[in-house]
Design an enzyme around this catalytic site. Sequence first.
Site, PDB file in Angstrom:
ATOM      1  N   ASN A  13      -3.042  -5.385   6.135  1.00 47.18           N
ATOM      2  CA  ASN A  13      -3.402  -6.467   5.220  1.00 47.18           C
ATOM      3  C   ASN A  13      -2.710  -6.149   3.901  1.00 47.18           C
ATOM      4  OD1 ASN A  13      -4.549  -8.308   3.494  1.00 47.18           O
ATOM      5  ND2 ASN A  13      -6.598  -7.359   3.500  1.00 47.18           N
ATOM      6  N   TRP A  14      -1.617  -6.862   3.677  1.00 51.15           N
ATOM      7  CA  TRP A  14      -0.818  -6.532   2.485  1.00 51.15           C
ATOM      8  C   TRP A  14      -1.432  -7.038   1.193  1.00 51.15           C
ATOM      9  CZ3 TRP A  14       5.073  -7.484   3.843  1.00 51.15           C
ATOM     10  CH2 TRP A  14       5.515  -6.434   4.646  1.00 51.15           C
ATOM     11  N   LYS A  15      -2.422  -7.937   1.284  1.00 50.37           N
ATOM     12  CA  LYS A  15      -3.034  -8.522   0.079  1.00 50.37           C
ATOM     13  C   LYS A  15      -1.928  -9.182  -0.771  1.00 50.37           C
ATOM     14  CE  LYS A  15      -6.684  -5.241   0.607  1.00 50.37           C
ATOM     15  NZ  LYS A  15      -7.785  -4.485   0.032  1.00 50.37           N
ATOM     16  N   HIS A  99     -12.275 -12.253   3.999  1.00 46.86           N
ATOM     17  CA  HIS A  99     -12.137 -10.924   3.397  1.00 46.86           C
ATOM     18  C   HIS A  99     -13.027 -10.843   2.157  1.00 46.86           C
ATOM     19  CE1 HIS A  99     -10.446  -7.513   1.306  1.00 46.86           C
ATOM     20  NE2 HIS A  99      -9.965  -7.124   2.480  1.00 46.86           N
ATOM     21  N   GLU A 101     -12.568  -9.722  -0.684  1.00 46.65           N
ATOM     22  CA  GLU A 101     -11.919 -10.124  -1.948  1.00 46.65           C
ATOM     23  C   GLU A 101     -11.928 -11.642  -2.093  1.00 46.65           C
ATOM     24  OE1 GLU A 101      -8.331  -7.886  -1.348  1.00 46.65           O
ATOM     25  OE2 GLU A 101      -9.507  -6.040  -1.563  1.00 46.65           O
ATOM     26  N   GLU A 171     -15.783  -4.135   7.222  1.00 48.26           N
ATOM     27  CA  GLU A 171     -15.194  -3.539   6.024  1.00 48.26           C
ATOM     28  C   GLU A 171     -16.262  -3.348   4.944  1.00 48.26           C
ATOM     29  OE1 GLU A 171     -10.692  -4.217   5.875  1.00 48.26           O
ATOM     30  OE2 GLU A 171     -11.647  -5.863   4.830  1.00 48.26           O
ATOM     31  N   GLY A 177     -10.132   0.060  -0.847  1.00 50.19           N
ATOM     32  CA  GLY A 177      -9.257   0.398  -1.965  1.00 50.19           C
ATOM     33  C   GLY A 177      -9.814   1.488  -2.868  1.00 50.19           C
ATOM     34  N   SER A 217     -10.032   1.954   3.273  1.00 46.96           N
ATOM     35  CA  SER A 217      -9.372   3.243   3.047  1.00 46.96           C
ATOM     36  C   SER A 217      -9.052   3.997   4.343  1.00 46.96           C
ATOM     37  CB  SER A 217     -10.200   4.123   2.103  1.00 46.96           C
ATOM     38  OG  SER A 217     -10.390   3.472   0.858  1.00 46.96           O
ATOM     39  N   GLY A 238      -5.308  -1.797   4.351  1.00 46.63           N
ATOM     40  CA  GLY A 238      -4.703  -2.333   3.139  1.00 46.63           C
ATOM     41  C   GLY A 238      -3.617  -1.405   2.618  1.00 46.63           C
ATOM     42  N   GLY A 239      -3.994  -0.550   1.677  1.00 47.02           N
ATOM     43  CA  GLY A 239      -3.032   0.325   0.998  1.00 47.02           C
ATOM     44  C   GLY A 239      -2.046   1.036   1.922  1.00 47.02           C
TER      45      GLY A 239
END
Length: 257
Positions: A13-15, A99, A101, A171, A177, A217, A238-239
């Site tokens: 998930n590149w956001k 998500h 966010e 999640e 993150g 994470s 993500g990251g």
Amino acid sequence: MNRRYRKTIIAGNWKMNKTPSETKAFAEEFKALLPKTKWCDVVLCVPFVDLPAAVRGFKDSRVSVGAENLYFEKSGAFTGEVSADMLVDLDVKYVIIGHSERRQYFGETDVTVNKKVHTALEAGLSPIICVGESLEQREMGVTMELIALQVKSALAGVPAEQMRRCVIAYEPIWAIGTGKTATGDQAAEVCSFIRATIRSLYGARIARGVTIQYGGSMNPKNAAELLSHEDIDGGLIGGASLKPDQLMEIVHAANQD
Ligand code: PGA
């Protein structure tokens, strides 16, 4: 993981990261690292404008491309939104829905999540439906009630035959993150609970076949332990999905026996 009954899916998930040019470069680098044998499913969910470059970049490879959101209406006066048909036309296969966010910053609710799940399924997309509790909710001891509510409302009205295409991502918001991963036991406890919730709605056979990911994470160091749990069938990352070598290490962790 339990490969006998369901797919293991490692999804990035590149956001709001990477331009189309950077997407092209990522695809070249990532494809060069792909293992020849043994394989879990790999999905990269990227910003809307990066989708054409991602689809082109991963054509003829086993990596599928996903979006990070869609709008639930078919078409019309919704300035700035993107429909399911637009994604399908681009050859996008997956879409992240709900998500945390989006729930936190863009007003997504359990009701809009449910509408988006229906829209995605009707268009032939596979939704990756995100659920998860905040730190306050965990500390108040309401995690399971909240997860049951999120799962049941996301799936309200979804027929059994469409359930096969749904992926659920657990999640915990406090782990996203933050570098603070849930322990394997914490993640597995909620993922098994999600499966039990699906079992209560759709029966044992369907529940056994649903892919339930962990996200928050996940990285090359903790992936193997998390994925060793029976009910954790992959990750939403993500990251660590922004670097080809790190994402590939997680793919390798999912390719273990
Ligand atoms: P993270 O993000 O891996 O950077 O914690 C996960 C997610 O939000 O999907």
